[in-house]
Design a protein around this motif. Sequence first.
Motif, PDB file in Angstrom:
ATOM      1  N   ASN A  96      39.396  40.870 101.389  1.00 28.09           N
ATOM      2  CA  ASN A  96      38.023  41.372 101.266  1.00 28.09           C
ATOM      3  C   ASN A  96      37.512  41.399  99.835  1.00 28.09           C
ATOM      4  O   ASN A  96      36.372  41.795  99.598  1.00 28.09           O
ATOM      5  CB  ASN A  96      37.940  42.790 101.849  1.00 28.09           C
ATOM      6  CG  ASN A  96      38.054  42.801 103.354  1.00 28.09           C
ATOM      7  OD1 ASN A  96      37.339  42.065 104.038  1.00 28.09           O
ATOM      8  ND2 ASN A  96      38.967  43.594 103.874  1.00 28.09           N
ATOM      9  N   SER A 127      39.995  33.645 107.674  1.00 25.54           N
ATOM     10  CA  SER A 127      38.672  33.004 107.691  1.00 25.54           C
ATOM     11  C   SER A 127      37.575  33.972 108.111  1.00 25.54           C
ATOM     12  O   SER A 127      36.419  33.589 108.215  1.00 25.54           O
ATOM     13  CB  SER A 127      38.690  31.804 108.658  1.00 25.54           C
ATOM     14  OG  SER A 127      39.075  32.230 109.966  1.00 25.54           O
ATOM     15  N   GLU A 128      37.930  35.245 108.387  1.00 24.26           N
ATOM     16  CA  GLU A 128      36.919  36.217 108.803  1.00 24.26           C
ATOM     17  C   GLU A 128      35.975  36.545 107.645  1.00 24.26           C
ATOM     18  O   GLU A 128      36.284  36.300 106.475  1.00 24.26           O
ATOM     19  CB  GLU A 128      37.595  37.522 109.274  1.00 24.26           C
ATOM     20  CG  GLU A 128      38.367  37.396 110.570  1.00 24.26           C
ATOM     21  CD  GLU A 128      39.788  36.923 110.336  1.00 24.26           C
ATOM     22  OE1 GLU A 128      40.108  36.548 109.183  1.00 24.26           O
ATOM     23  OE2 GLU A 128      40.578  36.897 111.300  1.00 24.26           O
ATOM     24  N   ASN A 129      34.820  37.116 107.984  1.00 22.11           N
ATOM     25  CA  ASN A 129      33.876  37.524 106.947  1.00 22.11           C
ATOM     26  C   ASN A 129      34.462  38.666 106.120  1.00 22.11           C
ATOM     27  O   ASN A 129      35.157  39.537 106.637  1.00 22.11           O
ATOM     28  CB  ASN A 129      32.558  37.995 107.579  1.00 22.11           C
ATOM     29  CG  ASN A 129      31.803  36.854 108.217  1.00 22.11           C
ATOM     30  OD1 ASN A 129      31.911  35.712 107.786  1.00 22.11           O
ATOM     31  ND2 ASN A 129      31.047  37.161 109.269  1.00 22.11           N
ATOM     32  N   LYS A 130      34.146  38.648 104.823  1.00 24.95           N
ATOM     33  CA  LYS A 130      34.576  39.746 103.951  1.00 24.95           C
ATOM     34  C   LYS A 130      33.718  40.972 104.223  1.00 24.95           C
ATOM     35  O   LYS A 130      32.522  40.848 104.502  1.00 24.95           O
ATOM     36  CB  LYS A 130      34.450  39.332 102.478  1.00 24.95           C
ATOM     37  CG  LYS A 130      35.446  38.273 102.024  1.00 24.95           C
ATOM     38  CD  LYS A 130      35.208  37.908 100.568  1.00 24.95           C
ATOM     39  CE  LYS A 130      36.180  36.835 100.107  1.00 24.95           C
ATOM     40  NZ  LYS A 130      37.522  37.371  99.852  1.00 24.95           N
ATOM     41  N   ARG A 131      34.322  42.133 104.121  1.00 22.53           N
ATOM     42  CA  ARG A 131      33.562  43.366 104.318  1.00 22.53           C
ATOM     43  C   ARG A 131      32.819  43.723 103.029  1.00 22.53           C
ATOM     44  O   ARG A 131      33.152  43.239 101.938  1.00 22.53           O
ATOM     45  CB  ARG A 131      34.482  44.517 104.706  1.00 22.53           C
ATOM     46  CG  ARG A 131      35.338  45.021 103.558  1.00 22.53           C
ATOM     47  CD  ARG A 131      36.025  46.328 103.892  1.00 22.53           C
ATOM     48  NE  ARG A 131      36.685  46.873 102.690  1.00 22.53           N
ATOM     49  CZ  ARG A 131      37.102  48.111 102.581  1.00 22.53           C
ATOM     50  NH1 ARG A 131      36.933  48.957 103.578  1.00 22.53           N
ATOM     51  NH2 ARG A 131      37.692  48.532 101.475  1.00 22.53           N
TER      52      ARG A 131
END
Length: 694
Positions: A96, A127-131
């Motif tokens: 993140n 590959s998830e979105n950063k918080r």
Amino acid sequence: MATVKLSINDMEIEVERGTSILQAAEALGIEVPRFCYHDKLSVPANCRMCLVEVEGGPPKPVASCAMAAGEGMVVHTDSEMVKKARKGVMEMLLINHPLDCPICDQGGECDLQDQAVGYGFDRSRFSENKRAVKDKELGPLISTTMTRCINCTRCVRFAEEIAGTPVLGQLNRGEDAEIGTFIDELVQTELSGNLIDVCPVGALTSKPYVFKARSWELKKVETIDVHDAVGSNIRVDVRGREVMRILPRLHEDVNEEWISDRTRFAYDGLNNQRLDRPYIRDEDSGKLVEASWEAAFALIAKKLSGLKGEQIAGLVGDLVEVESIVALKDLLEKLGSPNMDCRTDGAQFDPSNRTGYLFNSTIAGIDEADAILLVGTNPRHEASVLNARIRKAQFERRVKIGLIGEQAALTYDYEHLGDGPEALEKFVKAKSGFAKVFKDAQKPMIIVGSGVFERDDGEALHHALYAFAEKLGVVKDGWNGFNVLHRAASRVGALDVGFVPQVGGKDFGAIVEGTKDGSIKALYMLGADEFDARAQIGWKTFVIYQGHHGDHGAGRADVILPGAAYTEKDGIYLNTEGRVQYARRASFPPGEAKEDWKILRALSESLGRTLPYNTQMELRDRILDDFKHLGVVDSIAPAPWSEFGTKGAADKAPFVNPVRNYYMTNAICRASETMRACVESFARADDEMLEAAE
């Protein structure tokens, strides 16, 4: 002392039982990466970056900061298991973390950058979105970008354990975990700037320094702070002649690795309201007008011509180094004047005995004290870093603390024993409570605030405190528990070189009165900005002001000679414990301003009283001829315990803490926009809290 032997990377070491594997590795010079661990804070073991392999232990790496070294342990800090584990930890930390390095003020000095390169993986599998995390408003000193935070909790532990103001905490759990304050409270502590230092990433940075410079652009000079009498070791970073920031240097016996907010953030005052050329007061208009050095010296020579020595006086302010003090003393003696004083706060005490005005136990001695009595002082405002030592004594060793004087919001618990001199007498007779604890202590410590002596009965109180210390047995073999906590960086140095009234001379109060009754015709003020000169100095007296800011002293001057601030000259300073420290020049004074001792040397020639030194080394040689202890850097000359003060009746009036506004204590602070912002922000915050409480 019980010890254990272990092997780390095939090197054997013997350490005290209870030492962590990380500390043992450091003793061998082996680097173990870490984010949450800090040697001055408690151990949370939550970042997992310091993983090592222990043979025969669990088939997984262990956190070396929290694992105690054991007998016969075989530890590896660079095995394949450890390398793989560290890469995994770094990969997790960067899930993140934003790609802010090009715009982050921590760039080039970031632990996360350094350890990502040294121990991390060259790609990420996520590959998830950063918080994103909302930034917090912590006041005018600390800038927050909380998305960068790696939840190491160093700031939380510093605020609670060192500063004693637990306003920060970790909120929520899992992916929602974040650092913040519970009710949007400002971080109101005199040590808040150290949160920036302990933060290993760019989550907490300096608000006044934001986007101003990069670390590799700056020239770094190690010197000494003058905003209080602790003598904190600092590093001044400059670009050109402008001071860009001030950071702490490690000195375990003085400031450890912390500095106060005045020390760290008041540097912008070095660029504001500066005196950069001589001025002369026009006799017709009464206004100060620009002049040349020659014209200023000629006017001084004219005004001093024909005056007797007893009609001339000199005062020294709180920020002046020893060399300039000695140069002014020499000049006054050549002019035949016995009227001189460095106590421009009006303090009255016996300056003839060093043990009566030093912090005899030393600052590091607080770590040994087993009972502490504060008399007429608020160390939180008078010496914030020293106050953190007192807190540490209570936090780590449960040392009992008592206070006689005005109550204050200190960062530790204390027992209030009374308000004034009568409470001292009662304390000697008391046989229970804190009095019993203090009398039974092996190393009791009394800390007397310099404000105690800023009253008419100061010298009588000085002797009463000597008698008080004698009755309580504060001074023993190998231990002197009597301490005076000064607020002025120049005070101990000036007292040591004898810048006090000579035989038949006037002290500060008598000099001020002399300017009103006409007995003092000429007054030389060297950096004396601690009192309202316009209101207190008579207008028939010819006043020469030499200093670096257009502050209280310059407002009353008939001639202004522009000097150099503490970052612009080399100099000798003695802190409140009498420790000799040498400051170094980081930049140059503005315009036509000169170093103070050089101005005095040039003026002496114009007056026909030429001082016998042409270089600073020659001046130091002259100083060391009379005061040899000033030549041994980082040393404290011992002061034998003997009687001091003047016997007399002490007034029953309560002691009053002299620092009413922590952020506005000297000319540099009063010229600082950052310090003014602190006054405004924290005063408003206090008002809002009161309204909410009502």
